[in-house]
Design an enzyme around this catalytic site. Structure first.
Site: not given
Length: 256
Positions: A81, A207, A234
């Site tokens: 991320s 995601d 995610h």
């Protein structure tokens, strides 16, 4: 004071792990366990997060990458991320001896616009920044829910993320705001074609924050490997850690 970096494992490939917004290195516990035979892992808490909460460095990817590089050997850098921007910063800097790059649910540009149709909604990201100032905890809760969406068991994953986020105290509000600004403003797509190191891009098919097609495009641009994990959201290392480890295997073997 130095950044908190926890060393684990005894494998031949040094691997730096970089967490996402509002989290800390403890989120990677399943992945550390899966890779400890293949890698020596250096799990960092980014400035203002986890056990680096007292570290006053601004949340600027290049500065963070240089601070981490001063504490670890030449390594493969994996960023999840927002942590992907720090990993990409390390790969961009000639002075940092990066041996490989792994982007896990991470892209060089986070928000959507006319030139980037697979980004996250810019209004949603901007609203997170606004809400942080008025309702800190509710904003974190909303972001954790977005991270858990799409996983095989979103309720269980959300419970786990809630337990983790405050395990070492609350993340610093200043760096949370800086992190949102990073996600809003950073665009390093032009960097990808100049990368001269092995790289892998691992996406979760479900995601809701980083679209798999954004990662597929990035992998092609960087001449890297693209892997998509079915049924993952995610944070695929929470529910699909073996699939993440398998996706990393070709990169780790190449570097070894």
């Amino acid at each position: 004071m130095s950044l908190h970096i926890e060393q684990s494992g005894h494998g031949p490939v040094p691997l730096v792990l970089l967490h996402g917004w509002a989290m800390h290195g403890g989120v990677f516990a399943p992945l550390v366990e899966a890779l400890r035979e293949r890698c020596t892992l250096y799990v960092a808490d980014l400035p203002g997060h986890g056990r680096s909460r007292g570290y006053g460095l601004p949340l600027e990817p290049g500065a963070i990458a240089r601070a981490i590089a001063a504490q670890v050997p030449p390594a493969v850098w994996l960023g999840w991320s927002m942590g992907g921007l720090v990993a990409l910063a390390a790969a961009r800097e000639v002075a940092i001896p990066t041996r490989g790059l792994a982007m896990l649910c991470a892209t060089p540009k986070f928000v959507r616009d006319a030139s980037w149709p697979h980004g996250s909604d810019a209004a949603l990201v901007h609203q997170l920044a606004t809400d942080l100032e008025t309702d800190y905890h509710a904003t974190l809760e909303r972001f954790l829910a977005l991270e858990a969406m799409g996983s095989a068991d979103p309720r269980a994953e959300l419970r786990h993320l809630r337990e983790l986020v405050f395990a070492h105290g609350e993340p610093d509000l200043r760096v949370l705001q800086e992190g949102i600004a990073l996600l809003e403003d950073t665009d390093w797509r032009d960097t990808l074609a100049t990368l001269c190191l092995p790289n892998a891009w691992i996406a979760g098919r479900r995601d809701r924050l980083v679209h798999p097609e954004a990662m597929r495009w990035s992998a092609a641009r960087a001449q890297g490997d693209f892997h998509e994990i079915a049924h993952a959201g995610h944070a695929p290392f929470l529910g699909h850690v073996d699939a993440v480890a398998d996706a990393l295997r070709p990169l780790l073997e190449t570097v070894r």
